[in-house]
Design a protein around this motif. Structure first.
Motif, mmCIF file in Angstrom:
data_model
loop_
_atom_site.group_PDB
_atom_site.id
_atom_site.type_symbol
_atom_site.label_atom_id
_atom_site.label_comp_id
_atom_site.label_asym_id
_atom_site.label_seq_id
_atom_site.Cartn_x
_atom_site.Cartn_y
_atom_site.Cartn_z
ATOM 1 N N THR A 1 0.839 -1.201 0.000
ATOM 2 C CA THR A 1 0.000 0.000 0.000
ATOM 3 C C THR A 1 0.878 1.256 0.000
ATOM 4 O O THR A 1 0.690 2.158 -0.808
ATOM 5 C CB THR A 1 -0.883 0.043 1.266
ATOM 6 N N LEU A 2 1.825 1.263 0.904
ATOM 7 C CA LEU A 2 2.691 2.426 1.043
ATOM 8 C C LEU A 2 3.475 2.692 -0.245
ATOM 9 O O LEU A 2 3.488 3.814 -0.770
ATOM 10 C CB LEU A 2 3.657 2.173 2.204
ATOM 11 N N ALA A 3 4.101 1.640 -0.785
ATOM 12 C CA ALA A 3 4.936 1.802 -1.976
ATOM 13 C C ALA A 3 4.108 2.241 -3.164
ATOM 14 O O ALA A 3 4.472 3.171 -3.893
ATOM 15 C CB ALA A 3 5.650 0.487 -2.287
ATOM 16 N N LEU A 4 2.960 1.584 -3.345
ATOM 17 C CA LEU A 4 2.127 1.876 -4.509
ATOM 18 C C LEU A 4 1.652 3.315 -4.486
ATOM 19 O O LEU A 4 1.734 4.043 -5.487
ATOM 20 C CB LEU A 4 0.933 0.910 -4.503
ATOM 21 N N ILE A 5 1.158 3.753 -3.334
ATOM 22 C CA ILE A 5 0.622 5.113 -3.260
ATOM 23 C C ILE A 5 1.747 6.136 -3.421
ATOM 24 O O ILE A 5 1.581 7.144 -4.104
ATOM 25 C CB ILE A 5 -0.153 5.331 -1.956
ATOM 26 N N ALA A 6 2.915 5.847 -2.834
ATOM 27 C CA ALA A 6 4.031 6.787 -2.966
ATOM 28 C C ALA A 6 4.467 6.908 -4.427
ATOM 29 O O ALA A 6 4.717 8.012 -4.928
ATOM 30 C CB ALA A 6 5.204 6.348 -2.101
ATOM 31 N N VAL A 7 4.527 5.767 -5.146
ATOM 32 C CA VAL A 7 4.929 5.819 -6.554
ATOM 33 C C VAL A 7 3.878 6.538 -7.393
ATOM 34 O O VAL A 7 4.189 7.378 -8.234
ATOM 35 C CB VAL A 7 5.193 4.395 -7.086
ATOM 36 N N LEU A 8 2.599 6.231 -7.126
ATOM 37 C CA LEU A 8 1.520 6.907 -7.860
ATOM 38 C C LEU A 8 1.596 8.409 -7.649
ATOM 39 O O LEU A 8 1.490 9.191 -8.586
ATOM 40 C CB LEU A 8 0.157 6.388 -7.394
ATOM 41 N N MET A 9 1.812 8.795 -6.395
ATOM 42 C CA MET A 9 1.899 10.218 -6.086
ATOM 43 C C MET A 9 3.061 10.851 -6.864
ATOM 44 O O MET A 9 2.912 11.913 -7.472
ATOM 45 C CB MET A 9 2.114 10.410 -4.587
ATOM 46 N N SER A 10 4.205 10.148 -6.896
ATOM 47 C CA SER A 10 5.356 10.745 -7.575
ATOM 48 C C SER A 10 5.088 10.891 -9.068
ATOM 49 O O SER A 10 5.496 11.864 -9.685
ATOM 50 C CB SER A 10 6.609 9.924 -7.325
ATOM 51 N N LEU A 11 4.359 9.923 -9.659
ATOM 52 C CA LEU A 11 4.061 10.020 -11.083
ATOM 53 C C LEU A 11 3.045 11.114 -11.357
ATOM 54 O O LEU A 11 3.203 11.917 -12.271
ATOM 55 C CB LEU A 11 3.530 8.683 -11.609
ATOM 56 N N LEU A 12 1.989 11.145 -10.532
ATOM 57 C CA LEU A 12 0.904 12.101 -10.783
ATOM 58 C C LEU A 12 1.351 13.536 -10.562
ATOM 59 O O LEU A 12 0.847 14.455 -11.213
ATOM 60 C CB LEU A 12 -0.307 11.781 -9.893
ATOM 61 N N ILE A 13 2.275 13.744 -9.645
ATOM 62 C CA ILE A 13 2.735 15.112 -9.406
ATOM 63 C C ILE A 13 4.011 15.407 -10.197
ATOM 64 O O ILE A 13 4.140 16.445 -10.826
ATOM 65 C CB ILE A 13 2.981 15.345 -7.897
ATOM 66 N N GLY A 14 4.934 14.450 -10.182
ATOM 67 C CA GLY A 14 6.241 14.691 -10.799
ATOM 68 C C GLY A 14 6.186 14.852 -12.309
ATOM 69 O O GLY A 14 6.835 15.743 -12.854
ATOM 70 N N MET A 15 5.407 14.010 -12.988
ATOM 71 C CA MET A 15 5.411 14.100 -14.449
ATOM 72 C C MET A 15 4.791 15.378 -14.984
ATOM 73 O O MET A 15 5.409 16.049 -15.800
ATOM 74 C CB MET A 15 4.764 12.853 -15.058
ATOM 75 N N PRO A 16 3.583 15.749 -14.543
ATOM 76 C CA PRO A 16 3.032 17.023 -15.051
ATOM 77 C C PRO A 16 3.936 18.218 -14.750
ATOM 78 O O PRO A 16 4.136 19.064 -15.624
ATOM 79 C CB PRO A 16 1.702 17.152 -14.309
ATOM 80 N N LEU A 17 4.514 18.256 -13.554
ATOM 81 C CA LEU A 17 5.393 19.378 -13.218
ATOM 82 C C LEU A 17 6.642 19.372 -14.100
ATOM 83 O O LEU A 17 7.099 20.424 -14.537
ATOM 84 C CB LEU A 17 5.801 19.322 -11.744
ATOM 85 N N GLY A 18 7.165 18.178 -14.356
ATOM 86 C CA GLY A 18 8.343 18.064 -15.217
ATOM 87 C C GLY A 18 8.060 18.561 -16.620
ATOM 88 O O GLY A 18 8.850 19.291 -17.218
ATOM 89 N N ILE A 19 6.897 18.169 -17.153
ATOM 90 C CA ILE A 19 6.521 18.608 -18.499
ATOM 91 C C ILE A 19 6.324 20.122 -18.507
ATOM 92 O O ILE A 19 6.800 20.825 -19.405
ATOM 93 C CB ILE A 19 5.238 17.885 -18.967
ATOM 94 N N LEU A 20 5.657 20.611 -17.481
ATOM 95 C CA LEU A 20 5.424 22.061 -17.375
ATOM 96 C C LEU A 20 6.756 22.813 -17.370
ATOM 97 O O LEU A 20 6.942 23.797 -18.103
ATOM 98 C CB LEU A 20 4.653 22.356 -16.092
ATOM 99 N N ALA A 21 7.689 22.324 -16.564
ATOM 100 C CA ALA A 21 8.998 22.989 -16.470
ATOM 101 C C ALA A 21 9.721 22.950 -17.813
ATOM 102 O O ALA A 21 10.382 23.922 -18.197
ATOM 103 C CB ALA A 21 9.852 22.329 -15.387
#
Lengths: 313, 314
Positions: free
Chosen positions: B108-128
């Motif tokens: 649970t912990l790993a999955l949610i942490a990875v999902l969070m990193s993808l959902l926040i990290g990728m859009p921000l990366g593209i934006l930057a």
């Protein structure tokens, strides 16, 4: 009838070493149903000129002048209006098909994109049109090939795919940048035949960019010779091959293997600090004192032949 | 393809053998006899007391511990191969069950942490990347550097201080409802998010320079189509590699974070078993973590051709 007229076009890059004047005050015209060859050695600004027309250069480029297509200045169009011209009315066939095709999308999809974008076709219909286009450029078993990726195509087939993509929406003008570069001679001949047929059948005009004069001889009605960012000769193809007027054009023609393969002495000038006066004078056999200081204008030598040389001024 | 699978299975077995034997021999070379530890649990039920020599001798005979280490490792490995990882010294429960009980918490912990990193990290990366060299870009990059640089145990304590103790918005530690997830996930996800963001930015910038993007522009496609169909799929390739490794790391148990938040996961199990010198559990957990890593790598290798047709296939 003039289809595209380029007036006093400049394309300059701002670099740390200075301003690179890749295209310097170029004026050209392409008539309807006409093929204009733009020839010159590598690095003379041919490709930059071609990319300037549809504003496909990177953001550190400064382009000014006018590019009038059907009464509209392409350089002043809004980005959104220009998108409606790109790929629909004017198509660009880029050089180096391997890097110009997206490696992770199928060839068929990439050819179908102009249909999706400009004709609003449904995916399945656009896809079958793409297959038709692949058949048109004589790719065998096109329906299967359309599902393949660029790396599964041979060099000649990739070039054909690029041509198919350019011709998709039956554009009025095709800008073809070195369409036979890097292909072996037999494949080159096939591509030339193909382009001849396609141009004849579609009635489109073409700006053909090449350093291969024999290719220009086979496909073009007119030829413009570019040197160091400038047009130095502009002539009907027949007049040109009878005898080029500009010393550079003459040397360029003589450097072709079938005409003696005589190299031009010296090296191409820098585009940042071109020589003063005539840009060709340090390498020119006919150079006079005047050539070192006076920049020659493009003057009419005879009917259908213009040259930028003080011999004719 | 078959060749590839065979080669891979070979490597699979080798890595497993090396990692488990390393742990096995290291544990047995520690000072203090294995049999003594077992005797403590069996006869005294308390690690603080010392068993008598007779008791140690009894254990040695019962569990056949006088054999050579190699033969002990061999019998452990054979049993493990059949799914029997032995029993915990401390609780006497099968090691396999000990691990399986804790698995849901870690997943649970790993999955949610990875999902969070993808959902926040990728859009921000593209934006930057799209707004390169703008204030947005600098802000994103600065935040990312901060996210990568903060040690996660420090961030965990900071979050507990602010959100649990001062603002009383979240529970401090423990395992239970969704609210217990917030702090551990944020702690674990922050660094991963920052790494994903930076990688997305650089790989998007790299892709935007390619000739095929110019081709796409030349076709008259708009910015959105170019980003979604032409750029993203190419930019994803390095991101998948990174996220796969990161996910493996988290599945192996975020040891420190699970300890701080008293999260009953694999990492916590490992730490507890090490301090109790519960050798079968340590062995089993290490085996499990190694397996997880390798399975994830394997999955990523299978996924590659989907995103990059140049890899594998015909």
């Amino acid at each position: 009838m003039t289809l595209l007229s380029i007036e006093h076009l400049n394309s300059h890059f701002m670099t740390v070493d200075g301003i690179v004047r890749a295209v310097d005050d170029v004026s050209l015209e392409i008539g309807e149903n006409e093929t204009l060859g733009l020839v010159g050695e590598s690095g003379c600004g041919k490709t930059v000129l071609a990319l300037s027309l549809l504003r496909l250069l990177s953001e550190n480029t400064k382009t000014d002048g006018r590019v009038i297509y059907k009464g509209r200045d392409l350089l002043k169009l809004k980005e959104k209006e220009l998108r409606g011209v790109r790929g629909k009315e004017i198509a660009h066939i880029f050089q180096n098909p391997l890097s110009s095709l997206n490696p992770v999308l199928t060839v068929g999809f990439q050819i179908s994109e102009p249909f999706l974008r400009h004709q609003g076709l449904k995916k399945s219909i656009a896809n079958s049109r793409a297959v038709q286009m692949l058949g048109l450029v004589r790719i065998p078993s096109a329906p299967d090939r359309a599902k393949e990726y660029p790396h599964e195509f041979s060099g000649g087939m990739r070039q054909r795919a690029m041509i198919a993509m350019g011709l998709a929406c039956s554009p009025s003008l095709i800008i073809a940048d070195e369409p036979t570069r890097g292909l072996d001679v037999t494949i080159q001949a096939q591509i030339v035949e193909l382009m001849k047929d396609l141009i004849k059948n579609s009635g489109a005009s073409m700006l053909l960019i090449t350093h291969d004069l024999s290719l220009a001889a086979q496909l073009c009605d007119k030829v413009a010779v570019m040197y160091s960012g400038e047009i130095v000769e502009y002539a009907d193809i027949k007049e040109f091959f009878k005898g080029p007027a500009h010393p550079y054009a003459r040397n360029f023609l003589e450097s072709v293997p079938s005409r003696g393969m005589k190299p031009i002495r010296g090296i191409s000038p820098s585009l940042i600090n071109p020589p003063p006066g005539c840009r060709f004078h340090p390498r020119c056999d006919c150079s006079m004192d005047m050539c070192k200081s006076v920049h020659p204008p493009l003057t009419e030598v005879k009917d259908g032949q213009h040259a930028r040389c003080l011999l004719y001024a | 393809m078959l060749n590839n699978i065979l080669k891979r299975s070979g490597i699979f077995c080798m890595v497993l053998t090396v990692s488990t034997s390393l742990v096995f021999f290291m544990l047995h070379s520690l000072p203090g006899e294995n049999a003594e530890v077992m005797a403590k649990y069996i006869f005294l039920g308390n690690v603080e007391l010392n068993p008598s020599n007779e008791e140690v001798q009894l254990v040695k005979e019962k569990f056949d511990l006088d054999r050579s280490l190699l033969s002990q490792y061999y019998s452990w490995a054979t049993n493990a191969f059949h799914g029997d990882l032995g029993r915990s010294y401390k609780t006497n429960a099968p090691v396999r069950e000990e691990i399986l009980i804790r698995l849901p918490a870690t997943i649970t912990l790993a999955l949610i942490a990875v999902l969070m990193s993808l959902l926040i990290g990728m859009p921000l990366g593209i934006l930057a990347a799209v707004k390169q060299n703008s204030t947005t870009d600098y802000l994103c990059s600065a935040t990312a550097v901060l996210g990568i640089s903060m040690p996660n145990f420090w961030l965990a304590l900071l979050l507990i201080m602010v959100f649990s103790l001062a603002l009383k918005l979240t529970p401090t530690i423990g395992y239970g409802g969704p609210s217990h997830l917030i702090l551990p996930v944020v702690t674990l996800g922050t660094a991963t998010t920052a790494v994903v963001m930076r990688l997305t930015r650089s790989s998007t910038l790299e892709v935007m320079r390619q000739d095929y993007i110019r081709t796409a522009r030349g076709k008259g496609l708009d910015h959105r189509d170019i980003m979604i169909t032409h750029s993203l799929k190419n930019a994803l390739i390095p991101i998948i590699t990174m996220v796969g490794l990161e996910f493996g790391h988290l599945l192996g148990g975020a040891v420190i974070i699970e300890t701080i938040f008293a999260w009953p996961g694999i990492g916590r199990l490992l730490i507890d078993s090490i301090s109790a010198r519960d050798i079968p559990v340590i062995q089993g957990t290490v085996l499990f973590i190694t397996l997880m890593y390798m399975l994830l790598n394997f999955t990523i290798d299978i996924l590659y051709p989907i995103f990059d047709p140049r890899i594998g296939g015909s």
